[in-house]
Scaffold this motif. Structure first.
Motif, short mmCIF file in Angstrom:
data_model
loop_
_atom_site.label_atom_id
_atom_site.label_comp_id
_atom_site.label_asym_id
_atom_site.label_seq_id
_atom_site.Cartn_x
_atom_site.Cartn_y
_atom_site.Cartn_z
N ILE A 273 -2.23 70.28 -7.27
CA ILE A 273 -2.30 70.68 -5.88
C ILE A 273 -2.09 72.19 -5.78
CG2 ILE A 273 -1.48 68.45 -5.00
CD1 ILE A 273 1.28 69.83 -4.51
N ASN A 274 -2.41 72.75 -4.64
CA ASN A 274 -2.18 74.17 -4.41
C ASN A 274 -1.73 74.38 -2.97
OD1 ASN A 274 -2.08 76.94 -4.45
ND2 ASN A 274 -4.29 77.24 -4.45
N PRO A 275 -0.42 74.25 -2.70
CA PRO A 275 0.08 74.47 -1.34
C PRO A 275 -0.15 75.89 -0.84
CG PRO A 275 1.70 73.31 -2.68
CD PRO A 275 0.63 73.80 -3.61
N LEU A 276 -0.55 76.80 -1.74
CA LEU A 276 -0.82 78.18 -1.35
C LEU A 276 -2.32 78.42 -1.14
CD1 LEU A 276 1.63 79.88 -3.85
CD2 LEU A 276 1.87 79.84 -1.37
N ASP A 277 -3.10 77.37 -1.10
CA ASP A 277 -4.54 77.51 -0.92
C ASP A 277 -4.87 78.05 0.48
OD1 ASP A 277 -7.17 76.33 -2.44
OD2 ASP A 277 -7.44 76.31 -0.27
N TYR A 278 -5.93 78.83 0.55
CA TYR A 278 -6.37 79.36 1.85
C TYR A 278 -6.75 78.24 2.82
CZ TYR A 278 -9.41 81.52 5.35
OH TYR A 278 -10.00 81.88 6.53
N ASP A 279 -7.44 77.23 2.32
CA ASP A 279 -7.92 76.14 3.18
C ASP A 279 -6.77 75.17 3.46
OD1 ASP A 279 -10.65 76.90 3.54
OD2 ASP A 279 -10.99 76.35 1.45
N TRP A 280 -5.90 75.58 4.36
CA TRP A 280 -4.69 74.82 4.65
C TRP A 280 -4.99 73.37 4.99
CZ3 TRP A 280 -3.35 72.27 9.15
CH2 TRP A 280 -2.03 71.78 9.22
N ASN A 281 -5.94 73.14 5.88
CA ASN A 281 -6.21 71.77 6.34
C ASN A 281 -6.70 70.88 5.21
OD1 ASN A 281 -8.57 73.30 6.23
ND2 ASN A 281 -9.52 72.29 7.99
N LYS A 282 -7.65 71.37 4.41
CA LYS A 282 -8.19 70.56 3.31
C LYS A 282 -7.12 70.26 2.26
CE LYS A 282 -12.93 72.29 3.78
NZ LYS A 282 -14.03 73.04 3.13
N GLU A 283 -6.28 71.24 1.97
CA GLU A 283 -5.25 71.04 0.96
C GLU A 283 -4.19 70.06 1.43
OE1 GLU A 283 -3.47 71.19 -2.68
OE2 GLU A 283 -5.45 71.92 -2.06
N MET A 284 -3.80 70.13 2.69
CA MET A 284 -2.81 69.20 3.22
C MET A 284 -3.33 67.76 3.19
SD MET A 284 0.00 70.80 3.97
CE MET A 284 0.83 69.70 5.09
N ILE A 285 -4.59 67.58 3.53
CA ILE A 285 -5.18 66.23 3.48
C ILE A 285 -5.28 65.76 2.03
CG2 ILE A 285 -7.29 64.91 3.89
CD1 ILE A 285 -7.65 66.56 6.46
N HIS A 286 -5.61 66.67 1.12
CA HIS A 286 -5.67 66.33 -0.31
C HIS A 286 -4.31 65.84 -0.80
CE1 HIS A 286 -6.11 66.61 -4.62
NE2 HIS A 286 -5.27 67.63 -4.68
N ILE A 287 -3.25 66.52 -0.42
CA ILE A 287 -1.90 66.11 -0.83
C ILE A 287 -1.55 64.73 -0.27
CG2 ILE A 287 0.56 66.63 -0.51
CD1 ILE A 287 -0.29 69.64 -0.59
N ALA A 288 -1.81 64.53 1.00
CA ALA A 288 -1.51 63.23 1.63
C ALA A 288 -2.35 62.11 1.02
CB ALA A 288 -1.76 63.32 3.14
N GLN A 289 -3.62 62.37 0.78
CA GLN A 289 -4.50 61.36 0.19
C GLN A 289 -4.04 61.01 -1.22
OE1 GLN A 289 -7.49 59.90 1.82
NE2 GLN A 289 -6.79 58.47 0.24
N SER A 290 -3.58 62.01 -1.98
CA SER A 290 -3.10 61.78 -3.34
C SER A 290 -1.86 60.88 -3.34
CB SER A 290 -2.77 63.11 -4.02
OG SER A 290 -3.92 63.92 -4.13
N LEU A 291 -0.97 61.08 -2.38
CA LEU A 291 0.22 60.23 -2.27
C LEU A 291 -0.17 58.80 -1.90
CD1 LEU A 291 2.61 62.70 -0.43
CD2 LEU A 291 2.94 61.78 -2.74
N ALA A 292 -1.11 58.69 -0.98
CA ALA A 292 -1.56 57.35 -0.57
C ALA A 292 -2.28 56.64 -1.71
CB ALA A 292 -2.51 57.47 0.64
N ASP A 293 -3.11 57.35 -2.45
CA ASP A 293 -3.81 56.75 -3.58
C ASP A 293 -2.83 56.34 -4.68
OD1 ASP A 293 -6.17 57.20 -2.26
OD2 ASP A 293 -6.73 58.96 -3.42
N GLY A 294 -1.79 57.18 -4.90
CA GLY A 294 -0.79 56.87 -5.91
C GLY A 294 -0.05 55.59 -5.59
N LYS A 295 0.28 55.39 -4.32
CA LYS A 295 0.99 54.19 -3.91
C LYS A 295 0.11 52.96 -4.02
CE LYS A 295 4.76 52.35 -2.21
NZ LYS A 295 6.02 52.37 -2.97
N ALA A 296 -1.19 53.15 -3.84
CA ALA A 296 -2.12 52.01 -3.87
C ALA A 296 -2.41 51.55 -5.29
CB ALA A 296 -3.44 52.39 -3.18
N ASP A 297 -2.23 52.44 -6.27
CA ASP A 297 -2.53 52.09 -7.68
C ASP A 297 -1.57 51.04 -8.20
OD1 ASP A 297 -4.60 53.84 -7.67
OD2 ASP A 297 -3.49 55.48 -8.64
#
Length: 297
Positions: A273-297
């Motif tokens: 992940i990159n919490p310092l990424d310029y594209d704040w919205n895309k990165e925040m959704i990426h982080i949330a989606q990764s947590l959700a996918d991790g829980k689903a595995d």
């Protein structure tokens, strides 16, 4: 701070050699990190150029600016600080001293801060690992939904203070930005609300506020800014297993070896992940989606 005296001599020479004056560059402002540039550019539109001081891939906790970057700050009409990040703690006094006419705006003003010395319900458990920042305040306010709205509001107020004549223009841009933030918030909330109590591991604790908002457990590899000892690593792996952590987040600014070891031993998925990424919205959704996918595995 590395070779500060030599650095200051170089900076002085560069400033003396610079012919550009502030009046010519009055329509530029400087910010510390790339996520700030995301918010500032959306509100500023074509009225201001936004200069980001800490480059992508560098840690704003420890970064030392180049003389050329300090010259860019000198050309700026204002500096928008994020609040309490390490770079600002180390350099703001010098920046203000060298630029007495520079207007300073704190984009974290009004934020409800997480303080390291406090215990937070659902987040401070025996065996968990925490990181302490100078002054006791966690500075990563942009990595949250509440923080994004505080930053946006303060950014709007700063541009109006700098350029009252174009207030309506900035307010229109702010309204569009808030639409983006609200849409992002809806997506993140739908992904993270079902995960309350879920644990995740991260090297540097950049997601404290996000964890606080959704009742998540953030387990940090970094110990007070240092690599963990073997005994600390063992306890972290045990804690990760106890909390059924499924994800280890790695960040490009930090060493990955311990994260890879923990992921292997705890049976977690390693995600960049990159919490310092310029594209704040895309990165925040990426982080949330990764947590959700991790829980689903």
């Amino acid at each position: 701070m590395k070779h500060l005296n030599i650095w200051m001599i170089c900076l002085s020479l560069c400033l003396l050699a610079t012919c550009t004056n502030k009046q010519q560059d009055a329509k530029m402002i400087s910010v510390t990190i790339e996520p700030q540039r995301y918010f500032a550019e959306r509100i500023a539109g074509d009225k201001f150029k936004v200069n980001s001081v800490v480059p992508s891939g560098q840690s704003p906790e420890t970064y030392d600016p180049t003389p050329q970057q300090m010259i860019q700050i000198d050309k700026s009409q204002a500096y928008f600080r994020i609040g309490f990040i390490g770079f600002e703690q180390a350099w703001m006094d010098n920046i203000i001293k060298n630029n007495p006419d520079l207007k300073i705006f704190d984009l974290s003003e009004g934020m409800e801060f997480v303080r390291n010395e406090e215990e937070h319900d659902g987040h401070h458990h025996e065996g968990e690992h925490h990181h302490h920042h100078p002054g006791g305040i966690d500075p990563h306010v942009w990595s949250s939904l509440q923080g994004s709205k505080v930053i946006a509001q303060n950014t709007l107020n700063a541009f109006i203070a700098l350029d009252k004549e174009n207030e309506a223009y900035y307010r229109d841009n702010y309204d569009r930005l808030m639409g983006e933030i609200n849409q992002t918030s809806e997506s993140i909330t739908s992904l993270l609300e079902p995960l309350k109590g879920t644990a995740f591991i991260i090297y540097h604790p950049a997601l404290t506020y996000l964890a606080d908002e959704f009742g998540l457990h953030q387990l940090c590899i970094e110990m007070d800014g240092k690599e963990p000892s073997p005994a600390q690593l063992k306890r972290l792996i045990e804690t990760a297993k106890e909390h059924d952590a499924r994800v280890v987040f790695i960040q490009q600014e930090f060493d990955q070896r311990n994260a890879e070891l923990i992921a292997k031993e705890a049976g977690c998925k390693l995600i960049r992940i990159n919490p310092l990424d310029y594209d704040w919205n895309k990165e925040m959704i990426h982080i949330a989606q990764s947590l959700a996918d991790g829980k689903a595995d």
